[in-house]
Design an enzyme around this catalytic site. Structure first.
Site, PDB file in Angstrom:
ATOM      1  CG  ASP A  32      -6.793  -9.954  -7.270  1.00 21.13           C
ATOM      2  OD1 ASP A  32      -5.693  -9.520  -7.663  1.00 21.13           O
ATOM      3  OD2 ASP A  32      -7.548  -9.307  -6.532  1.00 21.13           O
ATOM      4  CG  HIS A 101     -13.635  -5.134  -6.589  1.00 15.80           C
ATOM      5  ND1 HIS A 101     -13.495  -3.765  -6.704  1.00 15.80           N
ATOM      6  CD2 HIS A 101     -12.686  -5.534  -5.727  1.00 15.80           C
ATOM      7  CE1 HIS A 101     -12.491  -3.362  -5.951  1.00 15.80           C
ATOM      8  NE2 HIS A 101     -11.979  -4.412  -5.337  1.00 15.80           N
TER       9      HIS A 101
END
Ligand code: 5GP
Ligand code: ZN
Length: 138
Positions: A32, A101
């Site tokens: 991320d 996701h």
């Protein structure tokens, strides 16, 4: 389906660079860009699905199967003590990128990451009735 205006479609296809941990024909696992903790990873589908309500069970199975592998690798590498696996669907649930996701968030004692909620009042009979109603839709 690929959506031209979707950032995760572009990342999944490799058109936008990402710190990729692993890639298969169905998904890409990346770090991320704004992590909650060191090693915070996302598994993103290569096909565009807005959220879990669009995702098919077969693809989901492959993603969660890989999550078990990625979780162990991230734990080994970061030395985290625990991990949250979560997945937001809809703005109301905190989804900011409308492409499916799965988050893997490593956790450590007193790390300041907050995923708590207040609990609601309910009764056993109410829960039994609700479980039965939901079951009838499966
Ligand atoms: P959501 O809030 O939709 O569940 O999570 C979206 C996540 O995607 C956020 O944690 C955010 O930091 C991450 N993210 C958004 N844009 C990018 C990007 O361009 N690259 C990467 N690696 N992560 C992103
Ligand atoms: Zn997309």
């Amino acid at each position: 389906m690929i959506k031209d205006d979707c950032i995760f479609c572009k990342i999944a296809k490799g058109e936008i660079p990402s710190a990729t941990i692993y890639e298969s024909s169905e998904f890409r696992c990346i770090l991320d860009v704004a992590p909650a903790n060191k090693g915070h990873a996302l598994i993103i589908t290569k096909e565009h699905y807005d959220n879990i309500f669009q995702l098919d069970a077969e693809t989901a199975a492959k993603i969660f199967s890989f999550a078990t592998v990625a979780a162990k690798a991230i734990k080994e590498e970061t030395g985290c003590e625990g991990m949250n696996v979560l997945q937001n669907n809809g703005a109301v649930a905190g989804q900011t990128v409308n492409h499916f996701h799965l988050h893997l968030v490593p956790r450590n004692t007193d790390d300041g990451v907050n995923m708590s909620w207040k609990t609601m009042e309910t009764e056993a009979s109410e829960q039994q009735a609700l479980a039965k109603s939901i079951k009838s839709r499966i």
